[in-house]
Design an enzyme around this catalytic site. Structure first.
Site, PDB file in Angstrom:
ATOM      1  N   ARG A  41      33.474 -33.180  67.400  1.00 11.18           N
ATOM      2  CA  ARG A  41      32.274 -32.879  68.179  1.00 11.18           C
ATOM      3  C   ARG A  41      32.618 -31.749  69.143  1.00 11.18           C
ATOM      4  NH1 ARG A  41      29.752 -35.105  64.891  1.00 11.18           N
ATOM      5  NH2 ARG A  41      28.262 -36.826  65.071  1.00 11.18           N
TER       6      ARG A  41
ATOM      7  N   GLU B 175      25.637 -27.179  70.764  1.00 10.99           N
ATOM      8  CA  GLU B 175      25.093 -26.960  69.432  1.00 10.99           C
ATOM      9  C   GLU B 175      23.567 -26.954  69.436  1.00 10.99           C
ATOM     10  OE1 GLU B 175      27.830 -29.066  66.766  1.00 10.99           O
ATOM     11  OE2 GLU B 175      26.074 -29.346  65.486  1.00 10.99           O
TER      12      GLU B 175
ATOM     13  N   HIS C 267      28.392 -26.709  61.411  1.00  5.36           N
ATOM     14  CA  HIS C 267      28.380 -28.178  61.295  1.00  5.36           C
ATOM     15  C   HIS C 267      28.123 -28.644  59.855  1.00  5.36           C
ATOM     16  CE1 HIS C 267      27.772 -32.066  63.851  1.00  5.36           C
ATOM     17  NE2 HIS C 267      28.387 -32.311  62.714  1.00  5.36           N
TER      18      HIS C 267
END
Ligand code: GLV
Length: 319
Positions: free
Chosen positions: A238, A267, A285
Site C-alpha cells: 500500500r 492514489e 496498482h
C-alpha cells in the site's frame, strides 16, 4: 431474499452467483461510484460487496442501517474498511486472501526486474524515437544473482515473492511480526532480521506488510538513508507505507539506486517528482490484475457475503 449492494464492477459470474439467491444492486458505471450515490444505495442493504476504492466507515455503516450483516471486500488489503466500526455493530468484515498471492508476487518480481534492469528507461528511450545502439556500457543495470532480497512482511505474498527471488539466485532475509513456518523458512533459506538490519543488508527491499497506523511511513527518510546506495525499493503493498516525498528525494539524489512502485501514497495521484525521475518504475496498482485472479477474488467475496447471509462462518473473515 436479502439485498446485496456491490459498489463497483466485478466479473459477472460473481454477480450471477449472488443473484441466484438474493436481490443484487451492482454499480456498473464507467467511473467509481460517488460517495453520495454509495451512501444512498447502501440504505437497507444486508450485505455490501466493496472495492478497495470505496471507504467503508461508520458513516456508511450508519447509512446502511442496522440490518447490515456483512462487508465483503474484493481485496486482500482492507485499510479502506473501518473494521472496529464493523465489529462494534456486529457486522462481519471479510477479505480475499490467498487467491491473489501469485499474481501480486509476479508483479513484485516484475518490478524488481524492471527496476534493476532499467526496462522502463529502455522502453521510454525507444518510444521517444532517440537514436540508440548496443554499447558495452549502455543502460547497465544490476544483476540479481547472489544479491539479497529483504522482504518486509512475510505473509503469503512476501513468501511467494521470496520463492520467485530465490529462483533468480537471491538470498532472502525477512522482517515479520511472527516467525514463519520453519519448513518454509528452510525451503527459502530465509533468515529473520529486524527492519534496521534488513535495510542495511538488502540489495532489494520489497514491501508486503498490511497498511495501518503501525506501518504508516514505515519507510521514510531515515529508513531510506539506512539502505545501501546501490539498493532498490519495491512496493506492491500500500502506498502510504512509504513516505513518497522522502523516496523522491532519495531517488533524485542517488541515495538509493532505484524503485518500483505499484501503489501510491495518495492514489491515484503520483508524487509529481517521481514522474520526473528515470530511476523509478511506476505501474498503476496492477498487483492482482489478471482475469483469473480478479474472477477468483470476486467469487471469494461473493462466497463471504453468501455465507454470512445464510448464517454461516465466511471463508475469509477479518473480525
Ligand atoms: C489489492 O491491492 C488488494 O489488496 O487486494
Amino acid at each position: 431474499m436479502s439485498r446485496v449492494v456491490v459498489t463497483g464492477r466485478v466479473p459477472e459470474i460473481a454477480i450471477e452467483k449472488l443473484r441466484a439467491e438474493h436481490e443484487v444492486d451492482a454499480w456498473d458505471g464507467p467511473e467509481s461510484i460517488s460517495r453520495a450515490e454509495l451512501l444512498r444505495r447502501v440504505a437497507g442493504a444486508d450485505a455490501v460487496v466493496s472495492l478497495l476504492t470505496e471507504r467503508i466507515d461508520a458513516e456508511l455503516l450508519e447509512a446502511a442501517g442496522p440490518q447490515l450483516k456483512v462487508v465483503a471486500n474484493v481485496a486482500v488489503g482492507y485499510d479502506n474498511i473501518d473494521v472496529p466500526a464493523c465489529t462494534e455493530r456486529g457486522i462481519v468484515a471479510a477479505n480475499t486472501p490467498g487467491v491473489l498471492t501469485d499474481a501480486t508476487a509476479d508483479i513484485a518480481l516484475s518490478l524488481i526486474l524492471m527496476a534493476t534492469r532499467r526496462l522502463g528507461e529502455g522502453e521510454r528511450l525507444i518510444r521517444s524515437g532517440q537514436a540508440w545502439k548496443w554499447g558495452m556500457f549502455f543502460l547497465l543495470g544490476s544483476s540479481l544473482q547472489g544479491k539479497t532480497l529483504g522482504v518486509v512482511g512475510m505473509g503469503g505474498i512476501g513468501q511467494a515473492t521470496a520463492r520467485r527471488a530465490k529462483a533468480f539466485g537471491m538470498e532472502i532475509v525477512y522482517q515479520s511480526r511472527s516467525e514463519i513456518d520453519p519448513g518454509i523458512a528452510a525451503e527459502l533459506g530465509a533468515r529473520r532480521a529486524d527492519l534496521d538490519e534488513l535495510l542495511a543488508v538488502s540489495d532489494v527491499v520489497s514491501l508486503h506488510c498490511p497498511y495501518g497506523p503501525a506501518t504508516h511511513h514505515l519507510i521514510g527518510a531515515e529508513q531510506l538513508a539506512a539502505m545501501k546506495s546501490s539498493a532498490y525499493l519495491v512496493n506492491t503493498a500500500r502506498g502510504p507505507i512509504v513516505d513518497e516525498a522522502a523516496l523522491a528525494s532519495a531517488l533524485r539524489e542517488g541515495r538509493i539506486a532505484g524503485a518500483g512502485l505499484d501503489v501510491y501514497e495518495h492514489e491515484p495521484r503520483v508524487h509529481p517528482e517521481l514522474l520526473e525521475l528515470e530511476n523509478v518504475t511506476l505501474v498503476p496498482h496492477l498487483g492482482s490484475a489478471t482475469v483469473e485472479t480478479r474472477t477468483a477474488m470476486a467469487m471469494l467475496a461473493a462466497d463471504n457475503a453468501l455465507a454470512v447471509l445464510s448464517g454461516e462462518q465466511p471463508p475469509a473473515p477479518i473480525n
